[in-house]
Design an enzyme around this catalytic site. Structure first.
Site, mmCIF file in Angstrom:
data_model
loop_
_atom_site.group_PDB
_atom_site.id
_atom_site.type_symbol
_atom_site.label_atom_id
_atom_site.label_comp_id
_atom_site.label_asym_id
_atom_site.label_seq_id
_atom_site.Cartn_x
_atom_site.Cartn_y
_atom_site.Cartn_z
ATOM 1 N N HIS A 214 34.896 28.804 -12.090
ATOM 2 C CA HIS A 214 35.393 27.562 -12.492
ATOM 3 C C HIS A 214 34.340 26.347 -12.377
ATOM 4 O O HIS A 214 33.711 25.849 -11.214
ATOM 5 C CB HIS A 214 36.451 27.017 -11.625
ATOM 6 C CG HIS A 214 37.860 28.276 -11.601
ATOM 7 N ND1 HIS A 214 38.423 27.854 -12.697
ATOM 8 C CD2 HIS A 214 37.859 29.069 -11.142
ATOM 9 C CE1 HIS A 214 39.689 28.663 -12.669
ATOM 10 N NE2 HIS A 214 39.168 29.705 -11.810
ATOM 11 N N GLU B 203 34.647 23.497 -13.667
ATOM 12 C CA GLU B 203 35.434 22.078 -13.281
ATOM 13 C C GLU B 203 35.567 21.753 -11.905
ATOM 14 O O GLU B 203 35.710 20.690 -11.726
ATOM 15 C CB GLU B 203 36.812 22.329 -14.183
ATOM 16 C CG GLU B 203 37.763 23.098 -13.506
ATOM 17 C CD GLU B 203 37.830 24.534 -13.832
ATOM 18 O OE1 GLU B 203 38.850 25.133 -13.713
ATOM 19 O OE2 GLU B 203 36.767 24.887 -14.498
ATOM 20 N N GLY C 148 53.074 -2.462 -12.118
ATOM 21 C CA GLY C 148 52.034 -1.167 -12.054
ATOM 22 C C GLY C 148 51.026 -1.219 -12.833
ATOM 23 O O GLY C 148 51.169 -2.005 -13.881
ATOM 24 N N VAL C 149 50.143 -0.367 -12.801
ATOM 25 C CA VAL C 149 48.945 -0.232 -13.504
ATOM 26 C C VAL C 149 49.557 0.262 -15.164
ATOM 27 O O VAL C 149 49.061 -0.603 -15.797
ATOM 28 C CB VAL C 149 47.875 0.735 -13.065
ATOM 29 C CG1 VAL C 149 46.680 0.748 -14.036
ATOM 30 C CG2 VAL C 149 47.442 0.054 -11.600
ATOM 31 N N ASP C 150 50.250 1.339 -15.194
ATOM 32 C CA ASP C 150 50.307 1.825 -16.436
ATOM 33 C C ASP C 150 51.194 0.772 -17.269
ATOM 34 O O ASP C 150 50.970 0.691 -18.432
ATOM 35 C CB ASP C 150 51.186 3.136 -16.243
ATOM 36 C CG ASP C 150 50.484 4.150 -15.601
ATOM 37 O OD1 ASP C 150 49.578 4.134 -15.367
ATOM 38 O OD2 ASP C 150 51.346 4.873 -15.050
ATOM 39 N N SER C 151 52.336 0.261 -16.719
ATOM 40 C CA SER C 151 53.261 -0.591 -17.446
ATOM 41 C C SER C 151 52.271 -2.040 -17.912
ATOM 42 O O SER C 151 52.385 -2.552 -19.179
ATOM 43 C CB SER C 151 54.402 -0.984 -16.843
ATOM 44 O OG SER C 151 54.409 -1.916 -15.815
ATOM 45 N N CYS D 210 37.407 32.108 -16.352
ATOM 46 C CA CYS D 210 38.506 33.031 -15.478
ATOM 47 C C CYS D 210 39.271 33.932 -16.100
ATOM 48 O O CYS D 210 38.750 34.682 -16.699
ATOM 49 C CB CYS D 210 38.943 32.023 -14.455
ATOM 50 S SG CYS D 210 39.606 33.161 -12.942
#
Length: 509
Positions: free
Chosen positions: A167, A169, A223-226, A79
């Site tokens: 695009h 994506e 949570g998932v991240d920690s 683009c």
């Protein structure tokens, strides 16, 4: 050395989506602002120029330094990237006769071109631009067109430089993944070695080398991240990891106890700290959402620092920072002025004097979950809905009191357990209840009531950047409304939020 694709960001809303698509192809990539091009070494196999809300015809359009990129490594302009290369290397870009936005079909495709290998004629693509390439330089060759856009794709002759005005994506470009495959595998010759297993092996080795025998402290949230951060670090340094889980009084009902119990089975060294009253005192009388966040952040740091100081010779603070947080903090225009305070990267006060380690800072949320699965973390943790850092404080509109927290915890518990029992929990990306700062008239038995209104919220999303409201069954919503009003004293009306992001946000505050 890990192979990678460099993505230069010109501010497009789709830039992160490009990165996600490449990661799905097991190709590592990094996003950098167009005006901060990193050093190009042999690990960089190719580069992509993103789209942009800007026009190359502006007085001062975004211009990257491509000295070490164009003509030296494979390059894909998307683009704005396509218009930039055409405009500044001898072509002409003008305003489209009509805004070229939405679905289009390729009326011409040069299948002999590497980028368009296996792409079908009439394949659907997604356009999103107000400018168009009117003329290309002599050393450019058109390789794709639509009925309305003659230069939908081109290659610079004698160079591995390819450009497209659509695009690849986005979901609406039906063969976009094939185009990206052609670029990273055939043109850039990437081997596709970016997998959860390779990430774990490499990260554990790096953590061992970086931390050695030092002690690390980590604030867990449940949570998932920690949780994934904790397991990775535990794999690398074992007993030298000290985890602290603070109960701020703003968690879901029974969450402090249940999360602590789940961590016991994971072999983690976790200390639970009950600090509810400190948080309630700090929040007393505060209505403004940002002031709530700041008050919660300050108390958390004070409590965390006090607990960390009880561990002798701690050198490192681990954080569950993930890649979207990093991108936001180094965006094209600098850190966004609208970042919520609990989303900022870092945020560590100077007096803590700890070095930072962030094992997940290169991963998107879905990649974190895949890594967690490879680490054999329980699905109950990996499948948990995201939960805001300030907890229920930003789901209670207005000031925070213990009574309001209890009401919202009870409402939230009924809603979340209802989603689980009706097998809807895994169909929803994030759900919760909001206690509104209004009362409404109701009738219970023969009595008139004037009590609280709660809003239920459930959204579908991939990473929270955009979200759509979930079309939950009416029968389910009816049952939730009935259960909440009948079982939670102080609530006499339930509403369902049908706003998408944008324009609304997922949370109300």
């Amino acid at each position: 050395m890990q192979e990678q694709i460099l993505i230069l960001d010109f501010g497009s809303q789709y830039t992160q989506l490009i990165a996600r698509r490449l990661r799905e192809l097991n190709v590592y990539c990094e996003i950098h602002p167009y005006n901060k091009v990193p050093a190009i070494d042999e690990s960089v196999k190719g580069a992509i120029l993103s789209g942009s809300p800007h026009s190359v015809r502006e007085q001062n359009p975004p211009q990257p330094d491509l000295t070490n990129i164009k003509g030296k490594i494979p390059l894909l302009g998307v683009c704005y990237g396509a218009q930039y290369l055409a405009h500044f290397f001898g072509g002409e870009v003008g305003k489209s006769s009509s805004r070229e936005y939405g679905r289009a079909n390729l009326s011409f495709v040069n299948n002999k071109n590497q980028l368009f290998k296996s792409i079908e004629n009439n394949s659907q693509v997604w356009m999103s631009h107000a400018d168009t390439i009117i003329k290309i330089p002599e050393n450019f060759e058109i390789v794709a067109s639509t009925n309305d856009v003659k230069v939908a794709g081109y290659q610079i002759k004698e160079e591995k430089t390819f450009c497209i005005q659509f695009h690849p994506e986005v979901f609406h470009t039906t063969q976009g993944t094939q185009i990206l495959k052609n670029f990273v595998y055939d043109i850039c010759e990437c081997k596709g070695l970016w997998t959860s297993e390779s990430f774990i092996d490499r990260t554990v080795t790096e953590l061992k080398n970086k931390i050695g025998n030092d002690k690390v402290v980590l604030g867990l949230s449940g949570g998932v991240d920690s949780s994934v951060t904790a397991v990775l670090l535990n794999k690398a340094i074992g007993k030298n990891l000290f985890c602290i889980f603070v109960d701020n009084g703003l968690l879901r009902k029974n969450e402090f106890e249940s999360v602590l119990e789940s961590y016991k089975h994971m072999g983690l060294n976790v200390k639970g700290v009950d600090a509810k009253n400190l948080f309630y005192s700090a929040l007393a009388g505060i209505n403004d959402p940002e002031k709530k966040r700041k008050a919660i952040g300050k108390v958390f740091i004070d409590v965390f620092d006090q607990e960390a100081n009880k561990i002798t010779d701690v050198k490192w603070l681990a954080q569950g920072t993930i890649y979207p947080d990093v991108i936001e903090s180094i965006s094209v225009n600098g850190p966004s002025a609208t970042i919520k305070s609990h989303h900022n990267v870092g945020g560590l006060p100077d007096y803590m004097k700890l070095k930072i380690v962030e094992p997940l800072r290169s991963l998107f949320k879905d990649e974190v979950r895949r890594v967690g699965k490879a680490l054999k973390i329980d699905d109950n943790i990996l499948g948990r809905h995201p939960f805001p850092g300030p907890g229920l404080a930003i789901r209670i509109l207005g000031d925070i009191t213990l009574e309001k927290v209890k009401v919202l915890q009870d409402v939230d518990f009924i809603f979340i357990e209802g989603l689980k029992s009706h097998h809807l929990y895994n169909e929803v990306w994030q759900a919760g209840a909001i206690l509104l700062n209004v009362q409404s008239v109701g009738v219970m038995g023969d009595e008139r009531t004037y009590e609280n209104v709660v809003a239920l919220r459930a959204v579908s999303s991939t990473d929270g950047m955009t979200a759509d409201w979930c079309h939950l069954p009416y029968e389910f919503l009816a049952k939730m409304s009935s259960d909440i009003i009948n079982k939670v004293k102080g609530v006499n009306r339930v509403v369902y939020d049908i706003s998408s992001k944008p324009p609304a946000t997922i949370e109300w505050e």
